[in-house]
Design a protein around this motif. Sequence first.
Motif: not given
Lengths: 356, 267
Positions: A87, A269-271, A284, A286
């Motif tokens: 990201l 989603v997670t990061v 970062r 995703e």
Amino acid sequence: MEAAVLDTLDPLIGALRERGYAVVGPMVRDGVIRFAELDSAADLPVGRADEQAPGVYRLHERGELVFGFAASPDSVKRWTHPPRSTLFRMRDGVPEPAAVRAPKVALLGVRACDLAALAVQDRVFLGGRHPDEAYRERRAALFLIAVTCAVPGGTCFCASTGTGPRADSGFDLALTELTGPHRFLVEPGGERGAELLAALPSRPAGDADLETARGVGAAAEARMGRHLDLGGVRERLAEGRESPVWNEIASRCLTCANCTMVCPTCFCVTVEDGTSLDDGTAERTERWDSCFTLEFTELGGAPVRSSGAARYRQWLTHKFSTWFDQFGTCGCVGCGRCVTWCPAGIDIIEELERLR
Amino acid sequence: MIPTPYHVRSRRPDRADTVTLTLEPVEGACPSFLPGQFTMLYAPGVGEIPISISGRARSGGYVQTVRAVGAVSRALCRARRGDVVGVRGPFGTHWELAAAHGLDVVVAAGGLGLAPLRPVIRELAAHGARFGRISVIVGARTPSTLMYPRELARWGRDFDVQVTVDHPDRAWKGPTGLITKLVGRIVFEPARTYAFVCGPEVMMRATAGELVRRGVPAGRIALSLERNMKCGIGRCGHCQLGPLFTCLDGPVLTYDKVADLLEVKQL
């Protein structure tokens, strides 16, 4: 441009490559039909058919069809909403957005259920208050070549969800594979498809071609062995939160998250955050996440959904009930992937019936 | 999804594990916020968490109170004056103060739940004439974990402020036990009351339940929900509570919209 007939797919693949598209289509990999970049039509899985059942996937040699199999574990989601994407990077306190990777990809062999899933994704990613511009870019870079399902998979139920087996819209070109002699009916779904089709060495489709093509989808629908009665399902789930069935399903569910990974509409989603050891750049990423993990609802050190029953309930209820509340449509397109790829063979049609 | 760099303008340790930060954009001004909204606070390289906004500093920055419970909140609590953190937002729904105009007001806070309610109480203190009787009830685990003790004492001069603790120390002379007990010790006309409630979910359910039993309409009891959030914009899916995305539809919701959902365990 009206429908036309092609004898082979090589000119189509070649024309797309000339126009700068990577042509991605079905290929046999590790005993499974996956979607990967094709060099020519020779890479396509001619004469391969899949056997799909709850918890079962096998490939067999059968017939002469190029598209004689059903849903692959890969869906369009892999290209519109990739499993991982960076990201931003932040160096010296200044965040820099990562460039969006939106390569020109022609997806060859997209099924009606996957186009329906794409329409669902459009609502999820673009229909809300915070449209996802990276999704918009990746989606716009796709050239979609649908194929009518000739052979329904053993876990398919798209006829019940009204999402197949024949694609009506949402594609650039739609193929229907015909036999005796072997050929493809090609129908354009819009300007872009018509323009490409006009450049191919084809002949106009005759009434017989068109009629035979209609018959392919109709036959697949007639042979679809599975049926889901969607009537009242949404309400049943909203009212069935305390049903004992959830605990019983949880006794079989491994909470492995396979169903959510293969589902063409699951979007969670997670990061992941990290810092490079070289120059201290923070980054970062995703990545796909699943409501089946404990970390998904972690709050102050403990998960809200600590039981497998609560996590399965979230997944199934979201697909068939709260999805309507959130996005005005069903979250399921009847592709059957979650049933095939469940290692415990949990069959959502049976479970929805038991919740009745 | 890209955070804006903010400087830590000041850092005030509140209690053993909570720190109140004042944050100002490295460039430009802080976007306006409404009481009850939150930001996603990013500790560079560590991660991002939702933190409610507790007020605006005189300098214009956000005042945000963080309790050190995980890796990200610990990193934020360690941030020093001048450090850069990332901020996205503000996000979410807000406390509808206008809905309480002309009504008695009950503010009920449990633990760190006082942080999102602080801007509400400051508003009540500034514009008391717009509301009826105002009561603030606060629950804390122990006297030493009570948030903002000085401000509570100051607010106590303007309206009825009562505090209860679960575990008193020797010096504690006030009430002990659950905050629901305090509901019976304040004066309000239930049918003409608006309540702002924030704290652990079990505390909010008990308090809202008690207020409803006394005749406060569920639609006039506002709660602020907390869920795992990775995005704040309805994209990550983590904060779902039944049909709701807590980040978009909440965090502030009236009890009539969530009472059924909160009844279901692990929803």
